[in-house]
Write a protein that holds these residues in place. Structure first.
Motif, PDB file in Angstrom:
ATOM      1  N   HIS A 129       0.869  -1.180   0.000  1.00 31.53           N
ATOM      2  CA  HIS A 129       0.000   0.000   0.000  1.00 31.53           C
ATOM      3  C   HIS A 129       0.905   1.229   0.000  1.00 31.53           C
ATOM      4  O   HIS A 129       1.475   1.603   1.025  1.00 31.53           O
ATOM      5  N   ALA A 130       1.067   1.829  -1.161  1.00 33.29           N
ATOM      6  CA  ALA A 130       1.983   2.975  -1.283  1.00 33.29           C
ATOM      7  C   ALA A 130       1.341   4.035  -2.161  1.00 33.29           C
ATOM      8  O   ALA A 130       0.632   3.722  -3.119  1.00 33.29           O
ATOM      9  N   SER A 131       1.620   5.267  -1.841  1.00 34.31           N
ATOM     10  CA  SER A 131       0.946   6.382  -2.513  1.00 34.31           C
ATOM     11  C   SER A 131       1.967   7.353  -3.099  1.00 34.31           C
ATOM     12  O   SER A 131       3.090   7.492  -2.598  1.00 34.31           O
ATOM     13  N   TYR A 132       1.521   8.056  -4.134  1.00 37.69           N
ATOM     14  CA  TYR A 132       2.359   9.108  -4.723  1.00 37.69           C
ATOM     15  C   TYR A 132       2.089  10.469  -4.080  1.00 37.69           C
ATOM     16  O   TYR A 132       2.743  11.442  -4.441  1.00 37.69           O
ATOM     17  N   ASP A 133       1.101  10.534  -3.179  1.00 38.77           N
ATOM     18  CA  ASP A 133       0.676  11.842  -2.680  1.00 38.77           C
ATOM     19  C   ASP A 133       0.403  11.804  -1.172  1.00 38.77           C
ATOM     20  O   ASP A 133      -0.672  11.390  -0.730  1.00 38.77           O
ATOM     21  N   LYS A 134       1.380  12.245  -0.396  1.00 40.81           N
ATOM     22  CA  LYS A 134       1.268  12.178   1.063  1.00 40.81           C
ATOM     23  C   LYS A 134       0.119  13.051   1.589  1.00 40.81           C
ATOM     24  O   LYS A 134      -0.628  12.637   2.485  1.00 40.81           O
ATOM     25  N   ASP A 135      -0.035  14.244   1.031  1.00 43.77           N
ATOM     26  CA  ASP A 135      -1.101  15.133   1.503  1.00 43.77           C
ATOM     27  C   ASP A 135      -2.478  14.507   1.273  1.00 43.77           C
ATOM     28  O   ASP A 135      -3.375  14.625   2.113  1.00 43.77           O
ATOM     29  N   ALA A 136      -2.628  13.834   0.125  1.00 46.35           N
ATOM     30  CA  ALA A 136      -3.910  13.181  -0.164  1.00 46.35           C
ATOM     31  C   ALA A 136      -4.176  12.055   0.829  1.00 46.35           C
ATOM     32  O   ALA A 136      -5.315  11.859   1.271  1.00 46.35           O
ATOM     33  N   CYS A 137      -3.135  11.314   1.205  1.00 47.65           N
ATOM     34  CA  CYS A 137      -3.305  10.240   2.206  1.00 47.65           C
ATOM     35  C   CYS A 137      -3.764  10.829   3.532  1.00 47.65           C
ATOM     36  O   CYS A 137      -4.676  10.307   4.180  1.00 47.65           O
ATOM     37  N   LEU A 138      -3.115  11.913   3.949  1.00 48.12           N
ATOM     38  CA  LEU A 138      -3.484  12.540   5.216  1.00 48.12           C
ATOM     39  C   LEU A 138      -4.930  13.029   5.168  1.00 48.12           C
ATOM     40  O   LEU A 138      -5.677  12.885   6.132  1.00 48.12           O
ATOM     41  N   ALA A 139      -5.331  13.584   4.018  1.00 45.26           N
ATOM     42  CA  ALA A 139      -6.709  14.061   3.870  1.00 45.26           C
ATOM     43  C   ALA A 139      -7.687  12.896   3.930  1.00 45.26           C
ATOM     44  O   ALA A 139      -8.697  12.945   4.649  1.00 45.26           O
TER      45      ALA A 139
ATOM     46  N   THR B 151      -7.370   9.833   5.209  1.00 44.75           N
ATOM     47  CA  THR B 151      -7.473   9.135   6.491  1.00 44.75           C
ATOM     48  C   THR B 151      -8.023  10.032   7.589  1.00 44.75           C
ATOM     49  O   THR B 151      -8.315   9.555   8.679  1.00 44.75           O
ATOM     50  N   SER B 152      -8.177  11.326   7.308  1.00 45.39           N
ATOM     51  CA  SER B 152      -8.862  12.162   8.296  1.00 45.39           C
ATOM     52  C   SER B 152     -10.314  12.422   7.850  1.00 45.39           C
ATOM     53  O   SER B 152     -10.989  13.291   8.375  1.00 45.39           O
ATOM     54  N   GLY B 153     -10.770  11.652   6.874  1.00 45.74           N
ATOM     55  CA  GLY B 153     -12.184  11.657   6.529  1.00 45.74           C
ATOM     56  C   GLY B 153     -12.562  12.555   5.375  1.00 45.74           C
ATOM     57  O   GLY B 153     -13.732  12.633   5.006  1.00 45.74           O
ATOM     58  N   ARG B 154     -11.575  13.235   4.769  1.00 46.87           N
ATOM     59  CA  ARG B 154     -11.909  14.115   3.644  1.00 46.87           C
ATOM     60  C   ARG B 154     -11.822  13.338   2.325  1.00 46.87           C
ATOM     61  O   ARG B 154     -11.130  12.323   2.242  1.00 46.87           O
ATOM     62  N   ASP B 155     -12.513  13.865   1.332  1.00 49.42           N
ATOM     63  CA  ASP B 155     -12.538  13.224   0.028  1.00 49.42           C
ATOM     64  C   ASP B 155     -11.218  13.528  -0.687  1.00 49.42           C
ATOM     65  O   ASP B 155     -10.872  14.698  -0.872  1.00 49.42           O
ATOM     66  N   ALA B 156     -10.462  12.493  -1.058  1.00 45.32           N
ATOM     67  CA  ALA B 156      -9.180  12.755  -1.720  1.00 45.32           C
ATOM     68  C   ALA B 156      -8.777  11.551  -2.552  1.00 45.32           C
ATOM     69  O   ALA B 156      -9.058  10.406  -2.173  1.00 45.32           O
ATOM     70  N   ASP B 157      -8.106  11.818  -3.655  1.00 45.70           N
ATOM     71  CA  ASP B 157      -7.573  10.730  -4.482  1.00 45.70           C
ATOM     72  C   ASP B 157      -6.172  10.413  -3.965  1.00 45.70           C
ATOM     73  O   ASP B 157      -5.250  11.226  -4.090  1.00 45.70           O
ATOM     74  N   THR B 158      -6.016   9.239  -3.352  1.00 42.97           N
ATOM     75  CA  THR B 158      -4.748   8.931  -2.681  1.00 42.97           C
ATOM     76  C   THR B 158      -3.669   8.436  -3.642  1.00 42.97           C
ATOM     77  O   THR B 158      -2.559   8.151  -3.207  1.00 42.97           O
ATOM     78  N   ALA B 159      -3.982   8.338  -4.926  1.00 42.03           N
ATOM     79  CA  ALA B 159      -2.970   8.020  -5.944  1.00 42.03           C
ATOM     80  C   ALA B 159      -2.111   6.828  -5.536  1.00 42.03           C
ATOM     81  O   ALA B 159      -0.883   6.903  -5.427  1.00 42.03           O
ATOM     82  N   ILE B 160      -2.786   5.702  -5.307  1.00 42.53           N
ATOM     83  CA  ILE B 160      -2.108   4.485  -4.859  1.00 42.53           C
ATOM     84  C   ILE B 160      -1.299   3.863  -6.006  1.00 42.53           C
ATOM     85  O   ILE B 160      -1.744   3.843  -7.155  1.00 42.53           O
ATOM     86  N   SER B 161      -0.129   3.345  -5.682  1.00 44.79           N
ATOM     87  CA  SER B 161       0.743   2.735  -6.700  1.00 44.79           C
ATOM     88  C   SER B 161       0.197   1.376  -7.141  1.00 44.79           C
ATOM     89  O   SER B 161       0.092   0.444  -6.329  1.00 44.79           O
ATOM     90  N   THR B 162      -0.097   1.248  -8.419  1.00 43.06           N
ATOM     91  CA  THR B 162      -0.602  -0.028  -8.957  1.00 43.06           C
ATOM     92  C   THR B 162       0.453  -1.145  -8.903  1.00 43.06           C
ATOM     93  O   THR B 162       0.127  -2.285  -8.548  1.00 43.06           O
ATOM     94  N   PRO B 163       1.726  -0.885  -9.254  1.00 46.32           N
ATOM     95  CA  PRO B 163       2.718  -1.971  -9.152  1.00 46.32           C
ATOM     96  C   PRO B 163       2.831  -2.540  -7.726  1.00 46.32           C
ATOM     97  O   PRO B 163       2.969  -3.759  -7.559  1.00 46.32           O
ATOM     98  N   HIS B 164       2.767  -1.687  -6.711  1.00 43.24           N
ATOM     99  CA  HIS B 164       2.813  -2.192  -5.334  1.00 43.24           C
ATOM    100  C   HIS B 164       1.646  -3.141  -5.071  1.00 43.24           C
ATOM    101  O   HIS B 164       1.822  -4.231  -4.509  1.00 43.24           O
ATOM    102  N   LEU B 165       0.448  -2.705  -5.487  1.00 42.02           N
ATOM    103  CA  LEU B 165      -0.742  -3.536  -5.253  1.00 42.02           C
ATOM    104  C   LEU B 165      -0.632  -4.868  -5.992  1.00 42.02           C
ATOM    105  O   LEU B 165      -0.947  -5.932  -5.442  1.00 42.02           O
ATOM    106  N   MET B 166      -0.181  -4.807  -7.244  1.00 47.95           N
ATOM    107  CA  MET B 166      -0.122  -6.016  -8.078  1.00 47.95           C
ATOM    108  C   MET B 166       0.900  -7.011  -7.530  1.00 47.95           C
ATOM    109  O   MET B 166       0.604  -8.209  -7.383  1.00 47.95           O
ATOM    110  N   VAL B 167       2.100  -6.530  -7.206  1.00 47.66           N
ATOM    111  CA  VAL B 167       3.137  -7.450  -6.731  1.00 47.66           C
ATOM    112  C   VAL B 167       2.736  -8.027  -5.378  1.00 47.66           C
ATOM    113  O   VAL B 167       2.902  -9.225  -5.118  1.00 47.66           O
TER     114      VAL B 167
END
Ligand code: SF4
Length: 246
Positions: free
Chosen positions: A148-158, A160-176
């Motif tokens: 579970h890895a993201s390209y956007d730290k600010d989006a992750c923080l948003a 996980t604090s309940g705001r609507d945000a695109d967390t831009a998760i890395s597809t290669p991390h998920l796939m592997v």
């Protein structure tokens, strides 16, 4: 052995599963079994991830951001027992630093046991292994955390604090992560070992409270069953493994 590229998922899955089969066959009766299986999974994840992400933009995750460590973590039984061993081996030293890991694990279990993924996120309760913003388990963290890895730290923080945000998760991390985890689960299943996914904290709480749990799992029981995640269709997943390995 060089792992095949996850660009050919079926070949990768089968090669990985055969490698896990060999480890189970050769080491199941040995004390290093749990560690060897997890190390094989983690090394395979990291090695293949490096291949898949070569030349790609770097993710924002550098091991120093606990933003997503309020999510439900799922893990296989070997990963659960590895974490339980870590807790047992380190609890006295950590207690001297004011970190009571067994108490943290029990408190979260009382609070979040049985939560779905969305319920767990809504609780916003940090994982017990977070200390001063860092993961105490980092080198031993489960595949679910690695994948579970993201390209956007600010989006992750948003997010996980309940705001609507695109967390831009890395597809290669998920796939592997998915390929390595499923290959290991398939091998556990073929060897007659309990192969479900468990909610990490609840399963570690069980393992810490039952000195025989690891031995019973190696003998084919499922002592962690009470912490198995409910949204896991063993019949369907088992059929998929059978078709991939046919
Ligand atoms: S095990 Fe570590 S990386 Fe995974 S959720 Fe817990 S603190 Fe975060």
């Amino acid at each position: 052995m060089t792992d095949p590229s996850p660009e050919n998922p079926s070949a990768f899955f089968n090669a990985m599963a055969q490698a896990f089969d060999a480890t189970i066959r050769e080491r199941r009766a040995r004390p290093e079994f749990i560690g060897a299986l997890c190390l094989q999974a983690f090394d395979s994840f990291e090695g293949n991830l490096a291949i898949q992400t070569e030349g790609a933009p770097a993710v924002a995750c550098a091991g120093d951001c606990p933003a997503c460590c309020v999510l439900r973590v799922v893990a296989t039984a070997p990963e659960v027992f590895l974490v339980a061993r870590f807790v047992t081996a380190n609890q006295r030293a950590l207690a001297q630093r004011g970190v009571d890991l067994p108490a943290r694990i029990a408190a979260l279990d009382a609070f979040a046991s049985g939560c779905s993924e969305s319920e767990r996120m809504a609780l916003r309760q940090p994982c017990p292994y977070i200390e001063s913003g860092l993961c105490l388990l980092y080198r031993l963290r489960p595949l679910a955390c690695r994948g579970h890895a993201s390209y956007d730290k600010d989006a992750c923080l948003a997010a996980t604090s309940g705001r609507d945000a695109d967390t831009a998760i890395s597809t290669p991390h998920l796939m592997v992560r998915s390929l390595v985890q499923n290959a290991m689960m398939s091998s556990l299943r073929s060897a007659g070992l309990a192969w479900r996914l468990y909610e990490l904290n609840g399963a570690v709480a069980i393992a810490l409270g039952d000195a025989e749990a690891e031995r019973r799992w190696i003998e084919g029981d499922d002592p962690l069953l009470c912490a198995a995640i409910p949204d896991f269709d063993a019949a369907e997943i088992g059929a998929t493994f059978d078709s991939l390995r046919a």
